[in-house]
Design a protein around this motif. Structure first.
Motif, mmCIF file in Angstrom:
data_model
loop_
_atom_site.group_PDB
_atom_site.id
_atom_site.type_symbol
_atom_site.label_atom_id
_atom_site.label_comp_id
_atom_site.label_asym_id
_atom_site.label_seq_id
_atom_site.Cartn_x
_atom_site.Cartn_y
_atom_site.Cartn_z
ATOM 1 N N SER A 1 70.623 -78.986 -21.572
ATOM 2 C CA SER A 1 70.844 -80.277 -22.231
ATOM 3 C C SER A 1 70.146 -81.395 -21.461
ATOM 4 C CB SER A 1 72.341 -80.560 -22.340
ATOM 5 O OG SER A 1 72.572 -81.824 -22.917
ATOM 6 N N GLU A 2 70.248 -81.387 -20.138
ATOM 7 C CA GLU A 2 69.577 -82.401 -19.324
ATOM 8 C C GLU A 2 68.062 -82.309 -19.485
ATOM 9 O OE1 GLU A 2 72.804 -82.821 -15.642
ATOM 10 O OE2 GLU A 2 71.153 -81.371 -15.516
ATOM 11 N N TYR A 3 67.539 -81.099 -19.582
ATOM 12 C CA TYR A 3 66.094 -80.928 -19.772
ATOM 13 C C TYR A 3 65.661 -81.580 -21.087
ATOM 14 C CZ TYR A 3 61.522 -78.629 -19.990
ATOM 15 O OH TYR A 3 60.175 -78.378 -20.071
ATOM 16 N N ASP A 4 66.373 -81.253 -22.164
ATOM 17 C CA ASP A 4 66.010 -81.831 -23.465
ATOM 18 C C ASP A 4 66.128 -83.348 -23.451
ATOM 19 O OD1 ASP A 4 65.173 -79.660 -24.926
ATOM 20 O OD2 ASP A 4 67.148 -79.216 -25.771
ATOM 21 N N ASN B 1 76.826 -77.793 -15.244
ATOM 22 C CA ASN B 1 75.964 -78.407 -14.228
ATOM 23 C C ASN B 1 76.404 -78.079 -12.801
ATOM 24 O OD1 ASN B 1 78.282 -79.930 -14.253
ATOM 25 N ND2 ASN B 1 77.243 -81.920 -14.220
ATOM 26 N N VAL B 2 77.072 -76.955 -12.636
ATOM 27 C CA VAL B 2 77.452 -76.500 -11.301
ATOM 28 C C VAL B 2 76.247 -75.820 -10.666
ATOM 29 C CG1 VAL B 2 79.004 -75.016 -9.982
ATOM 30 C CG2 VAL B 2 79.854 -76.235 -12.011
ATOM 31 N N GLY B 3 75.764 -76.375 -9.570
ATOM 32 C CA GLY B 3 74.511 -75.907 -8.994
ATOM 33 C C GLY B 3 74.522 -74.456 -8.564
ATOM 34 N N TRP C 1 74.425 -90.114 -18.467
ATOM 35 C CA TRP C 1 73.538 -89.924 -19.622
ATOM 36 C C TRP C 1 73.056 -88.484 -19.783
ATOM 37 C CZ3 TRP C 1 69.594 -94.556 -18.973
ATOM 38 C CH2 TRP C 1 70.226 -95.752 -19.294
ATOM 39 N N SER C 2 73.228 -87.674 -18.771
ATOM 40 C CA SER C 2 72.602 -86.329 -18.748
ATOM 41 C C SER C 2 71.098 -86.456 -18.954
ATOM 42 C CB SER C 2 73.208 -85.424 -19.829
ATOM 43 O OG SER C 2 74.551 -85.147 -19.543
ATOM 44 N N SER C 3 70.525 -87.493 -18.363
ATOM 45 C CA SER C 3 69.099 -87.739 -18.528
ATOM 46 C C SER C 3 68.584 -88.556 -17.353
ATOM 47 C CB SER C 3 68.822 -88.477 -19.846
ATOM 48 O OG SER C 3 67.434 -88.620 -20.075
ATOM 49 N N GLU D 1 78.844 -83.829 -23.190
ATOM 50 C CA GLU D 1 78.661 -82.844 -22.129
ATOM 51 C C GLU D 1 79.904 -82.727 -21.237
ATOM 52 O OE1 GLU D 1 76.004 -80.805 -21.924
ATOM 53 O OE2 GLU D 1 75.457 -81.748 -23.830
ATOM 54 N N PHE D 2 80.338 -83.830 -20.663
ATOM 55 C CA PHE D 2 81.480 -83.754 -19.750
ATOM 56 C C PHE D 2 82.776 -83.460 -20.510
ATOM 57 C CE2 PHE D 2 85.063 -85.922 -17.652
ATOM 58 C CZ PHE D 2 85.114 -85.176 -16.489
#
Length: 764
Positions: free
Chosen positions: A28-31, A60-62, A585-587, A627-628
Motif C-alpha cells: 500500500s505504501e509503495y502504491d 508494516n512490521v519490519g 498518509w502511508s506515503s 491502513e491503521f
C-alpha cells in the motif's frame, strides 16, 4: 481516563526505542508513494507478493517485510513500467502519463512540445478573451484611446487608469492603442479603422475634459465599419469568414432593402489599387414589389412604355417624365454591351471599376437583388481585385476599400496573394470567433510571444495574469520548444538539453529517495546518464534508464535511516518527515513537509505540531483510517472479499459490501480529521451513510449516493459495534455471532473479553 492511561504508558516506556528495523515499503505504501511521486495511480503493487503480518496484525512490521528474489524481480518490472510511462523533456522535466509513452523520435517529442503549448495557451487565455456574443465595445476602447492621445487636454494619466474608469480590459486597451498608432501598417483594411480614428477632431478648447458629440458620432461610425466585416449575432458567418473561400470563378450575389427609395446604386470598387482587370458582369438583377418579384429590366422597359404614353397626355408633367425617360433609356442602353468584345446577354451589365451606377426603382419596391461575376476572360484579369455591392442613399467611394464587402480576384495570382495577405492581417488583429481568438494566443510560441491581435494576450500580458506556478510552467514549456523544435539542434542547445535532464533526474531522485543527495549520489546519477548516452540511447531513453535505477534503489524501496554506530541518535529532519508521512498518509512527504525538513524547522515543537495537524487534515490522512484502523479492526480488504453466504443472503451484493466498508473508512477518517475523542470509536451516536446503506440499516430520510454524517442513536447503530463491516467480519458465513463481535472488539481495544456463553465456540 483512557487518555491518561495512554500518556502514562507512553512516559513509562520513553527512552531508547530499541533497534529501528530497516524495512521495505508495504504494498500500500509503495502504491501511495508512486501516486504522490508521479501524479498517477498505477496500482502496480497488485502484482507484488502479499505483505506479511506481524503478531500485532499490522503489515508494516519490519521484521516480517521480507524481500525475496521474486519480489526484487517484481520491483524491477514495476520500475521499467514506470519509466515507460515517463515523458522527459528539458524544460518541464519528468512527468508521468496515464498511457505508456515508449520510445519517441525527435519529431514526436517536438509534436508533444508543440501540442502541449497550444493546449496550455488556450486553457490559460480562455477566461479572459471575449466570448461569442459578447459586446466587444470597440467604440469604448477607441474613445479611451482618443482621451489618451489628447491627454494634455483631457487630463488622462495612463491607459491603465482609463481602462479602470471605463471598465475595460487593460491588455485589450493597450493592444487597441498599439494598433491605432502603428505607423508601419501593412494592411490597407486595418487602415480604414486606423485612419478614421486618427482623423477624429480633438477636444473643444473651451471644454477640454468633455467629449464632443461629433467625436462620439464618428466613433460609432467607425465601430459600425468594424462590425460590418462580421456578424456579431452569428460569429464566423460574415464577410471576414467567407473571404478565405472567395474566388472569381463563381458569381456572388447581393441583396438590398430598398423600401422608401426610388433609386438604388450599383457600386463597383477597385480597392484603391488601380482598376487594371477590374471588370464585373452584373446579371439576374431582380426587383421585388409586395409579393411579386420580376427581372429588373422587365420592369424598367414596362415603366418606360408607361412614361412615354403618359408624356403624351394633356396636362402631364412633361419635364419630370422626360427626365425619367432619359434616365431610364440611359440605364437600358448600358445593358447587353461588352467593351471587352465578346457578346453578352441582353440583361447583362458589364462594368469596369471604379463606378457608381444609379438605377431607378418603382416607388413600391422593397428589395433589389442581383449577382456579379468577375470577368476572367480579359487580358488583364491576373491583376483584378475588386468589390461590388448595391446601396441606397450615399454611395461609398469606389476608389477605396468598401467595408463589409467581399473582395474578388483571380486565384493563384500575385494580386490575389498580396490582397489576401493584406486582408489576413486584419483577420489576425480582429478574429471573428472566440475559438479563433484563442488560436491567435496559442500561436505566441511560434512568433516570439507577441502578435498583432487586439482582443488578444501577448506572453507578457498573459504572464501578468498567471499564478507563480503557471508562470513557471510557461517558462519550462517554452524552454522545451526552444530546444526541441529543430530536428538538428546546435551543440550549445544539445549541451543545455543534457544538463537540464541531469538536473531533473537529480531533483527527482531527491524526492523519490526522501532525503538530500550526497555528492556520491549526484555523481552516480549523472554518470549513469552519461553511460547510457554512450550506448547510443537517445536523451529520453537514457534518462529512463536512470529512472529505473532510482526506482529499484534501496533508498526508494526501503525506509532507510542513518545509524552508523550503536546507541541513541537524534532523528534527522528528513527521517522525521518520512516517519510522519508514512504513519499518517502511508506515503512520502509532500513538498511543504520536505521544506520544513530541509530548513530544520520540523525539529521545533511548534512546527512539528502544526505539521501533524496539517497532515491529519489532508485527504491523504484517510490512509490512517484504511491502513491503521483497517488492520487494527480487521476490516481492510472487506470491500473486495467476503465470507458471507451469498445463497442465503442474496441482498448482500458487492455494492452493499463496498458501502459497508466505506462507512467504516469514512467514520475513522472523520475521527482523525476532526480529532474526535477516542471513546467515540465505541460510543459514537452517528455514522456515515448513503441512501442504499441507510435503507439496509432501516434509517429513514437519507437520499443520494454520497456518504454523509447521520445521527443513528435511535436505530441501535453508532460506533464500530453498529457497523455492518465489523459485525460481518466477526460473524459466521451463515449467521451472526454477537459474542464473537464483542470478543473481537474488546481484544483490539485492550478490554478483557467476556466469558463465552455455554456451547459457543469463538470464530477463529
Amino acid at each position: 481516563m483512557l487518555n491518561h492511561s495512554l500518556e502514562s504508558a507512553a512516559l513509562a516506556n520513553a527512552g531508547d526505542p530499541g533497534v529501528v528495523t530497516i524495512r521495505r515499503l508495504t504494498n500500500s505504501e509503495y502504491d501511495n508513494t508512486i501516486r504522490d511521486l508521479t501524479g498517477q495511480d498505477y496500482k502496480l503493487a497488485k502484482e507484488f507478493l502479499p505483505d506479511g503480518g506481524g503478531g500485532e496484525g499490522f503489515s508494516n512490521v519490519g521484521d516480517v517485510l521480507f524481500v525475496s528474489p521474486q519480489q526484487l524481480d517484481k520491483y524491477l518490472a514495476a520500475a521499467r513500467q514506470l519509466a515507460d510511462h515517463a515523458s522527459i523533456l528539458p524544460g518541464r522535466g519528468i512527468s508521468f502519463q496515464s498511457q505508456r509513452v515508449g520510445l519517441r523520435g525527435p519529431e514526436q517529442i517536438r509534436d508533444q512540445a508543440e501540442q502541449s503549448l497550444y493546449v496550455w495557451y488556450q486553457k490559460m487565455a480562455a477566461p479572459y478573451l471575449p466570448k461569442d456574443g459578447d459586446d466587444m465595445r470597440e467604440g469604448d476602447y477607441m474613445l479611451a484611446c482618443w482621451k489618451f492621445k489628447h491627454r494634455e487636454q483631457t487630463g488622462a494619466t495612463s491607459l491603465e487608469a482609463l481602462a479602470k474608469e471605463a471598465s475595460l480590459f487593460p491588455a485589450f486597451l493597450e493592444n487597441w492603442w498599439t494598433m491605432l498608432n502603428n505607423d508601419k501598417s501593412n494592411s490597407r483594411f486595418l487602415d480604414i479603422t486606423r485612419n478614421a480614428w486618427k482623423d477624429l477632431p480633438g477636444p473643444d478648447a473651451a471644454k477640454p475634459r468633455e467629449v464632443p458629440s461629433v467625436v462620439r458620432e464618428k466613433i460609432l461610425a467607425i465601430q459600425a465599419e468594424r462590425r460590418s466585416w462580421w456578424d456579431p449575432k452569428r460569429p464566423g458567418t460574415g464577410v471576414q469568414r467567407m473571404q478565405q473561400d472567395a474566388d472569381g470563378l463563381r458569381p456572388y450575389g447581393f441583396v438590398r432593402e430598398v423600401t422608401g427609395h426610388r433609386e438604388v446604386k450599383l457600386v463597383a470598387g477597385d480597392l484603391g489599387d488601380g482598376n487594371r482587370g477590374d471588370w464585373v458582369h452584373f446579371t439576374e438583377l431582380m426587383v421585388t414589389r409586395g409579393k411579386k418579384t420580376e427581372p429588373y429590366l422587365v420592369w424598367l422597359r414596362r415603366q418606360l412604355e408607361v412614361d412615354r404614353k403618359a408624356v403624351q397626355t394633356p396636362g402631364a408633367d412633361a419635364n419630370t417624365l422626360n427626365q425619367r425617360i432619359t434616365s431610364g433609356e440611359k440605364v437600358l442602353a448600358q445593358f447587353g454591351k461588352n467593351p471587352l468584345g465578346p457578346a453578352v446577354n441582353a440583361d447583362t451589365l458589364v462594368v469596369q471599376a471604379p463606378q457608381v451606377i444609379p438605377l431607378p426603382l418603382p416607388e413600391d419596391a422593397t428589395l433589389f437583388r442581383g449577382k456579379g461575376r468577375l470577368v476572367l476572360e480579359g487580358p488583364d484579369s491576373d491583376f483584378a481585385t475588386m468589390q461590388w455591392t448595391a446601396v441606397v442613399g450615399h454611395a461609398p467611394d469606389p476608389q477605396k476599400i468598401i467595408p463589409g464587402v467581399l473582395t474578388l480576384w483571380k486565384r493563384q495570382t500575385e494580386a490575389a496573394r498580396n490582397t489576401m495577405a493584406d486582408f489576413s492581417r486584419m483577420k489576425t488583429a480582429f478574429p471573428d470567433e472566440y475559438l479563433r481568438r484563442m488560436e491567435e494566443v496559442s500561436r505566441n510560441f511560434q512568433r516570439g510571444g507577441k502578435g498583432p491581435g487586439v482582443y488578444y494576450l501577448s506572453d507578457a500580458q498573459l504572464a501578468s495574469l498567471l499564478s507563480p506556478q503557471e508562470k513557471d510552467r510557461m517558462a519550462r514549456m517554452l524552454t522545451d520548444w526552444r530546444l526541441v523544435r529543430s530536428l538538428k539542434p546546435n551543440p550549445k542547445d544539445l549541451n543545455e538539453w543534457d544538463e537540464n535532464l541531469k538536473g531533473h533526474l537529480l531533483h527527482f531522485a531527491k524526492k523519490a529517495w526522501r532525503r538530500p543527495l550526497t555528492e556520491g549520489d549526484k555523481q552516480q546519477i549523472t554518470q549513469l546518464y552519461a553511460d547510457a548516452r554512450t550506448r547510443d540511447l537517445d536523451r529520453e531513453s537514457a534518462a529512463r534508464e536512470v529512472l529505473v535505477r532510482i526506482f529499484i534503489s534501496p533508498d526508494f524501496v526501503f525506509k532507510l535511516e542513518e545509524a552508523n554506530e550503536p546507541g541513541e541518535h537524534p532523528v534527522k529532519p528528513w527521517e522525521l518527515a518520512a516517519r510522519l508521512s508514512y504513519f499518517l498518509w502511508s506515503s512520502m512527504p509532500d513538498s511543504r513537509l520536505t521544506q520544513t525538513a530541509a530548513d530544520g524547522s520540523l525539529l521545533k515543537k511548534d512546527t512539528l505540531a502544526a505539521e501533524v495537524q496539517r497532515l491529519l487534515r489532508d485527504p491523504r490522512a484517510r490512509a490512517l483510517a484504511d491502513e491503521f484502523a483497517g488492520q487494527w479492526l480487521s476490516f481492510n480488504g472487506f470491500s473486495k472479499h467476503s465470507t458471507v453466504d451469498g445463497g442465503k443472503f442474496p441482498e448482500f451484493t458487492p455494492e452493499l459490501r463496498a458501502d459497508l466498508y466505506r462507512e467504516t473508512s469514512e467514520f475513522f477518517a472523520y475521527l482523525i480529521r476532526e480529532d474526535r475523542p477516542v471513546k467515540e470509536i465505541i460510543l459514537a451516536d452517528y455514522t456515515f451513510l448513503n441512501e442504499r446503506l441507510a435503507k439496509h440499516y432501516g434509517v429513514p430520510n437519507v437520499t443520494g449516493s454520497e456518504f454523509k454524517k447521520v445521527a443513528v442513536g435511535p436505530y441501535q447503530r453508532g460506533g464500530i459495534l453498529g457497523m455492518g463491516s465489523i459485525l460481518t467480519k466477526t460473524s459466521y458465513p451463515q449467521r451472526t455471532s454477537p459474542y464473537c463481535a464483542e470478543t473481537g472488539c474488546c481484544t483490539r481495544c485492550w478490554v478483557p473479553p467476556p466469558a463465552a456463553p455455554a456451547g459457543c465456540t469463538p470464530a477463529g
